[in-house]
Design a protein around this motif. Structure first.
Motif, PDB file in Angstrom:
ATOM      1  N   ARG A  27     -29.864   3.798   1.326  1.00  0.00           N
ATOM      2  CA  ARG A  27     -30.616   3.570   2.562  1.00  0.00           C
ATOM      3  C   ARG A  27     -29.750   2.841   3.581  1.00  0.00           C
ATOM      4  N   GLY A  28     -29.738   3.330   4.800  1.00  0.00           N
ATOM      5  CA  GLY A  28     -28.978   2.701   5.868  1.00  0.00           C
ATOM      6  C   GLY A  28     -27.529   3.134   5.944  1.00  0.00           C
ATOM      7  N   ILE A  59     -21.635  -3.444   2.137  1.00  0.00           N
ATOM      8  CA  ILE A  59     -21.249  -4.275   3.275  1.00  0.00           C
ATOM      9  C   ILE A  59     -21.546  -3.499   4.552  1.00  0.00           C
ATOM     10  N   PHE A  60     -22.252  -4.158   5.448  1.00  0.00           N
ATOM     11  CA  PHE A  60     -22.488  -3.610   6.777  1.00  0.00           C
ATOM     12  C   PHE A  60     -21.603  -4.367   7.751  1.00  0.00           C
ATOM     13  N   VAL A  61     -20.931  -3.647   8.637  1.00  0.00           N
ATOM     14  CA  VAL A  61     -20.158  -4.268   9.715  1.00  0.00           C
ATOM     15  C   VAL A  61     -20.972  -4.040  10.985  1.00  0.00           C
ATOM     16  N   HIS A  62     -21.619  -5.088  11.461  1.00  0.00           N
ATOM     17  CA  HIS A  62     -22.548  -4.979  12.579  1.00  0.00           C
ATOM     18  C   HIS A  62     -21.896  -5.359  13.904  1.00  0.00           C
ATOM     19  N   GLY A  63     -22.141  -4.516  14.910  1.00  0.00           N
ATOM     20  CA  GLY A  63     -21.784  -4.863  16.278  1.00  0.00           C
ATOM     21  C   GLY A  63     -22.818  -5.840  16.806  1.00  0.00           C
ATOM     22  N   CYS A  64     -22.362  -6.888  17.447  1.00  0.00           N
ATOM     23  CA  CYS A  64     -23.272  -7.946  17.883  1.00  0.00           C
ATOM     24  C   CYS A  64     -24.287  -7.453  18.913  1.00  0.00           C
ATOM     25  N   LYS A  77     -35.400  -1.434  22.077  1.00  0.00           N
ATOM     26  CA  LYS A  77     -34.381  -0.793  21.241  1.00  0.00           C
ATOM     27  C   LYS A  77     -33.747  -1.797  20.277  1.00  0.00           C
ATOM     28  N   ILE A  78     -33.312  -2.922  20.801  1.00  0.00           N
ATOM     29  CA  ILE A  78     -32.621  -3.901  19.958  1.00  0.00           C
ATOM     30  C   ILE A  78     -33.588  -4.552  18.979  1.00  0.00           C
ATOM     31  N   THR A  79     -34.815  -4.777  19.391  1.00  0.00           N
ATOM     32  CA  THR A  79     -35.835  -5.320  18.484  1.00  0.00           C
ATOM     33  C   THR A  79     -36.089  -4.345  17.334  1.00  0.00           C
ATOM     34  N   GLN A  80     -36.179  -3.052  17.646  1.00  0.00           N
ATOM     35  CA  GLN A  80     -36.359  -2.039  16.599  1.00  0.00           C
ATOM     36  C   GLN A  80     -35.146  -1.972  15.677  1.00  0.00           C
ATOM     37  N   ASN A  81     -33.942  -2.091  16.242  1.00  0.00           N
ATOM     38  CA  ASN A  81     -32.727  -2.097  15.417  1.00  0.00           C
ATOM     39  C   ASN A  81     -32.753  -3.254  14.423  1.00  0.00           C
ATOM     40  N   LYS A  82     -33.143  -4.439  14.899  1.00  0.00           N
ATOM     41  CA  LYS A  82     -33.195  -5.613  14.020  1.00  0.00           C
ATOM     42  C   LYS A  82     -34.244  -5.433  12.922  1.00  0.00           C
ATOM     43  N   ALA A  83     -35.391  -4.871  13.281  1.00  0.00           N
ATOM     44  CA  ALA A  83     -36.449  -4.635  12.283  1.00  0.00           C
ATOM     45  C   ALA A  83     -35.980  -3.607  11.255  1.00  0.00           C
ATOM     46  N   ARG A  84     -35.315  -2.552  11.704  1.00  0.00           N
ATOM     47  CA  ARG A  84     -34.802  -1.534  10.778  1.00  0.00           C
ATOM     48  C   ARG A  84     -33.736  -2.140   9.860  1.00  0.00           C
ATOM     49  N   ASP A  85     -32.854  -2.972  10.417  1.00  0.00           N
ATOM     50  CA  ASP A  85     -31.839  -3.640   9.600  1.00  0.00           C
ATOM     51  C   ASP A  85     -32.504  -4.423   8.464  1.00  0.00           C
ATOM     52  N   ARG A 125     -35.505  -3.969   7.126  1.00  0.00           N
ATOM     53  CA  ARG A 125     -36.114  -3.041   6.162  1.00  0.00           C
ATOM     54  C   ARG A 125     -35.054  -2.456   5.236  1.00  0.00           C
ATOM     55  N   VAL A 126     -33.911  -2.098   5.787  1.00  0.00           N
ATOM     56  CA  VAL A 126     -32.815  -1.532   4.986  1.00  0.00           C
ATOM     57  C   VAL A 126     -32.312  -2.571   3.986  1.00  0.00           C
ATOM     58  N   ILE A 127     -32.110  -3.796   4.439  1.00  0.00           N
ATOM     59  CA  ILE A 127     -31.631  -4.862   3.548  1.00  0.00           C
ATOM     60  C   ILE A 127     -32.636  -5.107   2.430  1.00  0.00           C
ATOM     61  N   ASP A 128     -33.915  -5.210   2.770  1.00  0.00           N
ATOM     62  CA  ASP A 128     -34.954  -5.424   1.759  1.00  0.00           C
ATOM     63  C   ASP A 128     -34.981  -4.290   0.744  1.00  0.00           C
ATOM     64  N   SER A 129     -34.840  -3.068   1.215  1.00  0.00           N
ATOM     65  CA  SER A 129     -34.845  -1.896   0.336  1.00  0.00           C
ATOM     66  C   SER A 129     -33.656  -1.916  -0.621  1.00  0.00           C
TER      67      SER A 129
END
Length: 148
Positions: free
Chosen positions: A47-48, A61-66, A89-97, A99-103
């Motif tokens: 996932r992700g 490992i995720f390499v995230h752009g700030c 958009k950025i709020t949705q990106n953070k929420a998806r991040d 969810r992916v981490i939790d999964s």
């Protein structure tokens, strides 16, 4: 506030932004490989689609752009054009991040995040920045972050 370029130009500029094999990702992968870590990249089955997957250590490992992931650091600034769009958009990106981490955590994977701001810190060498990442990979700690 109006954009300084027209819509077709902005669209072309935004479409040129890559989502994989970015400079920060390549820096992390090169450092890991140089230090003996072997990994897979962008594994679709997880996932992700994590940027780096270390099966031996059961870690991703995720390499995230700030900017794209809304990291509250010196590199992140809310855009002045279309603020409602960017906030959503950025709020949705953070929420998806999250969810992916939790999964991934619930599937038994360990999750590490390397932020772009940490890699752009010109005062500190890559060894100092990424050595804690190597120590995390060899440990049993579940999550880890490299940030400025």
């Amino acid at each position: 506030m109006n954009d300084i370029v027209d819509r077709p130009t902005r669209s072309r500029m935004m479409s040129g932004i890559r989502n994989k094999n970015t400079k920060p990702e390549i820096m992390v992968r090169s450092w890991l490989h140089k230090h003996g870590f072997r990994f897979k990249i962008n594994v679709r089955e997880l996932r992700g689609k994590p940027d780096v997957v270390c099966p031996r250590y059961h870690a991703v490992i995720f390499v995230h752009g700030c900017f794209w992931h809304g990291h509250e650091c010196c590199l992140f600034k809310w855009p002045k054009t279309r603020p409602d769009f960017w906030h959503e958009k950025i709020t949705q990106n953070k929420a998806r991040d999250q969810r992916v981490i939790d999964s991934l955590l619930s599937a038994g994977w360990r999750v590490g995040i390397v932020w772009e701001c940490a890699l752009r810190n010109s005062e500190v060498d890559m060894e100092t920045i990424l050595m804690p990442l190597a120590e995390w990979l060899r440990s049993d700690i579940t999550t880890f972050e490299v940030k400025k």
